[in-house]
Design a protein around this motif. Structure first.
Motif, PDB file in Angstrom:
ATOM      1  N   GLU A 129      48.629  35.305  48.076  1.00  0.00           N
ATOM      2  CA  GLU A 129      47.512  36.049  48.667  1.00  0.00           C
ATOM      3  C   GLU A 129      46.617  36.643  47.578  1.00  0.00           C
ATOM      4  O   GLU A 129      45.390  36.656  47.697  1.00  0.00           O
ATOM      5  CB  GLU A 129      48.058  37.155  49.563  1.00  0.00           C
ATOM      6  CG  GLU A 129      47.004  37.900  50.350  1.00  0.00           C
ATOM      7  CD  GLU A 129      47.619  38.906  51.300  1.00  0.00           C
ATOM      8  OE1 GLU A 129      47.973  40.014  50.833  1.00  0.00           O
ATOM      9  OE2 GLU A 129      47.761  38.594  52.492  1.00  0.00           O
ATOM     10  N   PHE A 130      47.236  37.122  46.495  1.00  0.00           N
ATOM     11  CA  PHE A 130      46.457  37.658  45.381  1.00  0.00           C
ATOM     12  C   PHE A 130      45.672  36.565  44.688  1.00  0.00           C
ATOM     13  O   PHE A 130      44.480  36.718  44.399  1.00  0.00           O
ATOM     14  CB  PHE A 130      47.398  38.347  44.386  1.00  0.00           C
ATOM     15  CG  PHE A 130      46.746  38.747  43.095  1.00  0.00           C
ATOM     16  CD1 PHE A 130      45.745  39.706  43.068  1.00  0.00           C
ATOM     17  CD2 PHE A 130      47.126  38.150  41.894  1.00  0.00           C
ATOM     18  CE1 PHE A 130      45.134  40.080  41.873  1.00  0.00           C
ATOM     19  CE2 PHE A 130      46.524  38.516  40.701  1.00  0.00           C
ATOM     20  CZ  PHE A 130      45.522  39.484  40.694  1.00  0.00           C
ATOM     21  N   LEU A 131      46.309  35.443  44.419  1.00  0.00           N
ATOM     22  CA  LEU A 131      45.650  34.350  43.708  1.00  0.00           C
ATOM     23  C   LEU A 131      44.484  33.793  44.520  1.00  0.00           C
ATOM     24  O   LEU A 131      43.437  33.446  43.961  1.00  0.00           O
ATOM     25  CB  LEU A 131      46.657  33.239  43.401  1.00  0.00           C
ATOM     26  CG  LEU A 131      47.769  33.592  42.402  1.00  0.00           C
ATOM     27  CD1 LEU A 131      48.749  32.438  42.266  1.00  0.00           C
ATOM     28  CD2 LEU A 131      47.191  33.958  41.044  1.00  0.00           C
ATOM     29  N   LEU A 132      44.627  33.716  45.844  1.00  0.00           N
ATOM     30  CA  LEU A 132      43.550  33.188  46.678  1.00  0.00           C
ATOM     31  C   LEU A 132      42.322  34.096  46.669  1.00  0.00           C
ATOM     32  O   LEU A 132      41.205  33.630  46.890  1.00  0.00           O
ATOM     33  CB  LEU A 132      44.049  33.001  48.115  1.00  0.00           C
ATOM     34  CG  LEU A 132      45.009  31.825  48.335  1.00  0.00           C
ATOM     35  CD1 LEU A 132      45.570  31.849  49.755  1.00  0.00           C
ATOM     36  CD2 LEU A 132      44.299  30.502  48.069  1.00  0.00           C
ATOM     37  N   GLY A 133      42.521  35.381  46.395  1.00  0.00           N
ATOM     38  CA  GLY A 133      41.382  36.286  46.296  1.00  0.00           C
ATOM     39  C   GLY A 133      40.803  36.368  44.897  1.00  0.00           C
ATOM     40  O   GLY A 133      39.586  36.536  44.735  1.00  0.00           O
ATOM     41  N   TYR A 134      41.661  36.223  43.892  1.00  0.00           N
ATOM     42  CA  TYR A 134      41.237  36.435  42.505  1.00  0.00           C
ATOM     43  C   TYR A 134      40.677  35.173  41.855  1.00  0.00           C
ATOM     44  O   TYR A 134      39.664  35.215  41.149  1.00  0.00           O
ATOM     45  CB  TYR A 134      42.439  36.940  41.711  1.00  0.00           C
ATOM     46  CG  TYR A 134      42.139  37.468  40.323  1.00  0.00           C
ATOM     47  CD1 TYR A 134      40.890  38.002  40.006  1.00  0.00           C
ATOM     48  CD2 TYR A 134      43.110  37.457  39.327  1.00  0.00           C
ATOM     49  CE1 TYR A 134      40.623  38.502  38.731  1.00  0.00           C
ATOM     50  CE2 TYR A 134      42.862  37.958  38.056  1.00  0.00           C
ATOM     51  CZ  TYR A 134      41.617  38.471  37.762  1.00  0.00           C
ATOM     52  OH  TYR A 134      41.348  38.963  36.511  1.00  0.00           O
TER      53      TYR A 134
END
Length: 277
Positions: free
Chosen positions: A9-14
């Motif tokens: 979830e973090f990687l998909l936003g960052y």
């Protein structure tokens, strides 16, 4: 599994925001040159971005903690999107405003996202702190690949599709919008300590003065960064007269940088056990 879901979830936003940041690098000088500006004027525009990044960097930590880290991530995407759209202008002041916004957005990009992640990892999910390097090593790996791909994409849309040097900036906007929307809809908000800017800067200054090693490290890092920024300004006018594709050259630079980082990690953690001085 819960950690992997959170990490994803973090990687998909960052990662989309990082991709957009790299897309703005390869053809900036060529774009400003195509607007008819002199090299001294282009240097001034570059300086606007660098100066805003440095000035805001002094208070960005306090700003992010107060505003909220999720909101700061969304704001970063908005500022960088506005900066990219301003590159369509031929007016010097509009372009200068775009560079200032880019400096502000980039400062948030490299502070708010990671601060949000660390807080969520430790405080909300209570994952072991030892797992944090796994996430940031994945970020570093993806970031290297995105940097190389950004140069190739910039070359494709600018020269291959004959859309001109402004095209990579327009391609970056959907990535920024995707990042902002994803973070805004899927991430929880978190805040840091409520400190005044003066107190935060004072603590940082006292930390530098009290530890000569920290001061020395800061000076070395500042010198290295200054060299890189000078290089970022000079490489295009040096290579362009020789007909070298700028996007491909940019990919070569970033690939070499990634290779150097990989060699360093292998040197300090492999059988050689090299130690930095």
């Amino acid at each position: 599994p819960a950690f992997r879901r959170f990490q994803r979830e973090f990687l998909l936003g960052y990662l989309p925001a990082l991709a957009a940041d790299w897309l703005q690098g390869p053809l900036l000088f060529q774009l400003l040159q195509s607007r008819g500006f002199l090299r001294s004027q282009i240097a001034a525009l570059y300086s606007c971005g660098f100066a805003s990044n440095v000035a805001f960097g002094l208070v960005s930590g306090v700003f992010v903690d107060r505003l909220g880290r999720k909101k700061s991530c969304v704001l970063s995407s908005g500022l960088c999107s506005a900066s990219c759209l301003l590159q369509l202008s031929r007016d010097f002041l509009a372009l200068a405003a775009g560079r200032v916004l880019a400096g502000l957005g980039t400062s948030l990009l490299f502070s708010a996202f990671e601060s949000w992640y660390v807080h969520e990892h430790l405080e909300r999910h209570d994952f072991p702190a030892e797992w944090i390097p796994d996430t940031f090593s994945r970020v570093a790996l993806w970031n290297s690949g995105l940097a190389v791909a950004a140069g190739l994409v910039a070359e494709l849309v600018a020269e291959g599709l004959v859309l001109g040097p402004v095209a990579p900036f327009l391609v970056a906007v959907p990535f920024l919008v995707l990042s902002g929307i994803f973070a805004g809809k899927n991430w929880d908000e978190n805040y840091g300590k409520n400190r005044s800017c003066g107190k935060a800067c004072g603590e940082g200054l006292r930390g530098l003065v009290s530890d000569p090693r920290a001061l020395l490290l800061g000076l070395v890092q500042a010198l290295v960064e200054s060299i890189l920024l000078i290089f970022a300004f000079l490489w295009t006018p040096v290579l362009e007269p020789h007909g070298i594709p700028l996007g491909i050259a940019f990919s070569g630079f970033t690939a070499a940088s990634a290779a150097g980082s990989a060699l360093f990690r292998r040197g300090v953690s492999g059988r050689l056990r090299l130690q930095p001085l």
